[in-house]
Write a protein that holds these residues in place. Structure first.
Motif, mmCIF file in Angstrom:
data_model
loop_
_atom_site.group_PDB
_atom_site.id
_atom_site.type_symbol
_atom_site.label_atom_id
_atom_site.label_comp_id
_atom_site.label_asym_id
_atom_site.label_seq_id
_atom_site.Cartn_x
_atom_site.Cartn_y
_atom_site.Cartn_z
ATOM 1 N N ALA A 140 13.825 -34.525 -25.564
ATOM 2 C CA ALA A 140 15.050 -35.038 -26.181
ATOM 3 C C ALA A 140 16.249 -34.717 -25.294
ATOM 4 O O ALA A 140 17.132 -35.542 -25.091
ATOM 5 C CB ALA A 140 15.228 -34.438 -27.575
ATOM 6 N N ARG A 141 16.227 -33.512 -24.749
ATOM 7 C CA ARG A 141 17.316 -33.145 -23.844
ATOM 8 C C ARG A 141 17.287 -34.015 -22.595
ATOM 9 O O ARG A 141 18.328 -34.446 -22.093
ATOM 10 C CB ARG A 141 17.197 -31.675 -23.438
ATOM 11 C CG ARG A 141 18.250 -31.293 -22.420
ATOM 12 C CD ARG A 141 18.062 -29.889 -21.880
ATOM 13 N NE ARG A 141 18.733 -29.748 -20.587
ATOM 14 C CZ ARG A 141 20.033 -29.492 -20.472
ATOM 15 N NH1 ARG A 141 20.774 -29.359 -21.541
ATOM 16 N NH2 ARG A 141 20.581 -29.388 -19.280
ATOM 17 N N ALA A 142 16.085 -34.272 -22.095
ATOM 18 C CA ALA A 142 15.951 -35.132 -20.914
ATOM 19 C C ALA A 142 16.588 -36.487 -21.195
ATOM 20 O O ALA A 142 17.289 -37.057 -20.365
ATOM 21 C CB ALA A 142 14.477 -35.290 -20.547
ATOM 22 N N ASN A 143 16.376 -36.983 -22.389
ATOM 23 C CA ASN A 143 17.010 -38.234 -22.786
ATOM 24 C C ASN A 143 18.519 -38.126 -22.773
ATOM 25 O O ASN A 143 19.217 -39.024 -22.328
ATOM 26 C CB ASN A 143 16.597 -38.583 -24.219
ATOM 27 C CG ASN A 143 15.493 -39.598 -24.220
ATOM 28 O OD1 ASN A 143 15.134 -40.121 -23.169
ATOM 29 N ND2 ASN A 143 14.969 -39.880 -25.374
ATOM 30 N N ASP B 142 11.886 -44.409 -18.531
ATOM 31 C CA ASP B 142 12.325 -45.761 -18.872
ATOM 32 C C ASP B 142 11.165 -46.589 -19.408
ATOM 33 O O ASP B 142 11.296 -47.292 -20.407
ATOM 34 C CB ASP B 142 12.936 -46.452 -17.646
ATOM 35 C CG ASP B 142 14.303 -45.866 -17.304
ATOM 36 O OD1 ASP B 142 14.858 -45.152 -18.155
ATOM 37 O OD2 ASP B 142 14.784 -46.110 -16.196
ATOM 38 N N SER B 143 10.022 -46.469 -18.727
ATOM 39 C CA SER B 143 8.875 -47.304 -19.110
ATOM 40 C C SER B 143 7.933 -46.582 -20.061
ATOM 41 O O SER B 143 7.147 -47.215 -20.755
ATOM 42 C CB SER B 143 8.097 -47.708 -17.859
ATOM 43 O OG SER B 143 7.498 -46.556 -17.292
ATOM 44 N N GLY B 144 7.987 -45.257 -20.086
ATOM 45 C CA GLY B 144 7.057 -44.495 -20.888
ATOM 46 C C GLY B 144 5.708 -44.287 -20.213
ATOM 47 O O GLY B 144 4.831 -43.635 -20.774
ATOM 48 N N ILE B 145 5.553 -44.821 -19.032
ATOM 49 C CA ILE B 145 4.278 -44.662 -18.335
ATOM 50 C C ILE B 145 4.172 -43.265 -17.743
ATOM 51 O O ILE B 145 5.097 -42.779 -17.089
ATOM 52 C CB ILE B 145 4.142 -45.713 -17.202
ATOM 53 C CG1 ILE B 145 4.067 -47.109 -17.818
ATOM 54 C CG2 ILE B 145 2.920 -45.416 -16.339
ATOM 55 C CD1 ILE B 145 4.186 -48.224 -16.818
ATOM 56 N N GLN B 146 3.032 -42.624 -18.014
ATOM 57 C CA GLN B 146 2.849 -41.250 -17.565
ATOM 58 C C GLN B 146 1.601 -41.175 -16.709
ATOM 59 O O GLN B 146 0.581 -41.766 -17.045
ATOM 60 C CB GLN B 146 2.721 -40.342 -18.797
ATOM 61 C CG GLN B 146 2.564 -38.878 -18.470
ATOM 62 C CD GLN B 146 2.770 -37.999 -19.701
ATOM 63 O OE1 GLN B 146 3.615 -38.287 -20.532
ATOM 64 N NE2 GLN B 146 1.973 -36.952 -19.795
ATOM 65 N N GLU B 147 1.719 -40.438 -15.607
ATOM 66 C CA GLU B 147 0.529 -40.273 -14.777
ATOM 67 C C GLU B 147 0.491 -38.882 -14.186
ATOM 68 O O GLU B 147 1.496 -38.184 -14.149
ATOM 69 C CB GLU B 147 0.489 -41.342 -13.681
ATOM 70 C CG GLU B 147 1.744 -41.444 -12.861
ATOM 71 C CD GLU B 147 1.739 -42.673 -11.962
ATOM 72 O OE1 GLU B 147 0.718 -43.380 -11.916
ATOM 73 O OE2 GLU B 147 2.758 -42.908 -11.308
#
Length: 412
Positions: free
Chosen positions: A363-366, A392-397
């Motif tokens: 949340a802080r990152a946001n 931005d995209s929500g893609i995590q790797e």
RNA sequence: GCGGGUGUAGCUCAGUUGGUUAGAGCGCCAGGUUGUGGUCCUGGAUGUCGCCGGUUCGAACCCGGUCACUCGCCCCA
């Protein structure tokens, strides 16, 4: 509400305000650099005489608006109310007459003890330029072209109108002053109380009056332009031709004046209708008599100054802050600290939240508009990897630590 | 220095002809099970009603003063 107040007419520049200010300053500085202007920083206070000596007849009025004080040595000092006098003093005391022509840019706080209004504070900030040692109209043209260029680059080209006038040389000016005083003296009964005072103290200022009755009187007043001698007329025409050749839009305003004696020839202002009564956003003129008046070698000069507060109020939007990478440890606080530092040293903007669980830290990152989150999970860490989430995209790797900088390049 | 307007929560504001426990939205905090944000739902905290004095049984509200902010005048180097 706390009883702890800032001094009247002073403002704090919080990070968002600061970004706007810096945008104005840095853009102006960069463009002025293209015109060959170098930066000068003079002290924010000077001996009071530096300012009072340049002010002539109106000085007792102006003195009331200066922040003057006596320091522990008993010296009379004043916080600078404007930039030109300090630059002129530096020119004289630094022996800079050897280096003409000089092109100087400055920025910084100025102080005037006035009643605050929109875009008018007791501590405010200006950018300005001075071009010293050039007699010809090329200097006037270049300095105004620079001003127009900067306003344009700030996106204010459409909001600002360049108005200019010529005060002529000393002879022209004096001839006009006599004619104006003669005319106004015959109109005393039609003038406002304020303008009657102006007539005594600083008659050219009557031309600036906002009083409707005065405006009617002024509309029939003799025009400065008609009193220019041939040399002054030619000078002004060359200035106008130069602006036209450069495509700098402008309008001659025969009632635009400057009060003080050392001004001559070109006087100009960029004005806007968007700021109420404080419509001047940049103003300047030629001051061939100033340096001599201060006791230096006779040196022509022309310059302008602009209030950063007013300019930044007109900016459409505040420049965005840098988007950081948010480094988020699940458990490994020290490793996260080290990783964060490693990224900073590699040139990334990295933010390490101080507390909270994963949810809070995201949340802080946001909140700080982070571009991506680097999550140090124990399982990934055991594989010498971290989770990288594009916020931005929500893609995590999952990304191996060994190739982290390379893989993060797109988030820079 | 002069005149007009305004001071209620961190912010933007509401608050009836003075009536008892001071409100909303946004924001903030917590929760909606263990390691996943923005949206949504639920709950919570927060005010010397700018300050001082007066009138009144009773004042955020009326009166006086004061301070601050704001818009304008003067001035604008």
């Amino acid at each position: 509400m706390s009883s702890l107040q800032p001094v009247r007419g002073t403002h704090d520049l919080l990070p968002e305000d600061s970004r706007r200010h810096r945008r104005v300053e840095e853009l102006a500085f960069e463009i002025a650099g293209r015109y060959g202007f170098g930066e000068i920083s003079t002290p924010i206070f000077e001996f009071t005489e530096v300012f009072s000596r340049t002010l002539g007849e109106t000085s007792d009025v102006v003195t009331k608006e200066m922040y003057s004080f006596t320091d522990r040595s008993g010296d009379g000092l004043t916080l600078r109310p404007e930039g030109t006098a300090g630059v002129a003093r530096a020119f004289i005391s630094g022996g800079l007459a050897q280096q003409l022509p000089l092109k100087l840019f400055y920025r910084g706080p100025m102080f005037r003890h006035e009643r605050p209004q929109k875009g008018r504070l007791r501590q405010f900030h200006q950018i300005g330029v001075e071009l010293l040692g050039v007699e010809g109209p090329q200097a006037d043209i270049e300095v105004m072209a620079l001003a127009a260029h900067i306003l344009d680059a700030l996106g204010l080209g459409g909001a600002a109108t360049l108005e200019l006038n010529s005060l002529g040389d000393g002879d022209s000016r004096e001839a006009y002053r006599l004619a104006l005083v003669a005319y106004l003296s015959g109109q005393r009964d039609r003038l406002s109380k304020d303008s009657l005072e102006r007539l005594e103290r600083n008659p050219l200022r009557v031309l600036d009056s906002k009083d409707e009755g005065d405006k009617a009187v002024v509309a029939e007043a003799p025009l400065l332009t008609d009193y220019l001698n041939d040399a002054s007329r030619t000078f002004f025409q060359e200035v106008l031709d130069g602006l036209a050749a450069l495509g700098v839009a402008h309008r001659v305003n025969p009632r635009l004046v400057r009060g003080l004696d050392y001004y001559c020839h070109t006087a100009f202002e960029f004005t806007t209708t968007l700021l109420g009564a404080q419509g001047t956003i940049l103003a300047g003129g030629r001051y061939d008599g100033l340096i001599a008046q201060m006791g230096g070698p006779a040196t022509p000069g022309i310059g302008w100054a602009a209030g950063i507060e007013r300019l930044s109020m007109l900016l459409a939007e505040s420049p965005a802050a840098l988007r950081p990478l948010a480094v988020i440890p699940m458990n490994r606080a020290t490793d996260a600290l080290c990783l964060c530092q490693r990224l900073r040293r590699a040139g990334f903007t990295a933010d390490l939240g101080y507390s909270g669980n994963l949810k809070k830290r995201l949340a802080r990152a946001n909140r700080v508009n982070a571009r991506a989150a680097i999550i140090l999970g124990d399982e990934e860490w055991d594989r010498e990897a971290v989770a990288v989430r594009d916020l931005d995209s929500g893609i995590q790797e999952e990304v191996l630590l060994a190739s982290l900088e390379e893989r993060l390049a797109k988030f820079r």
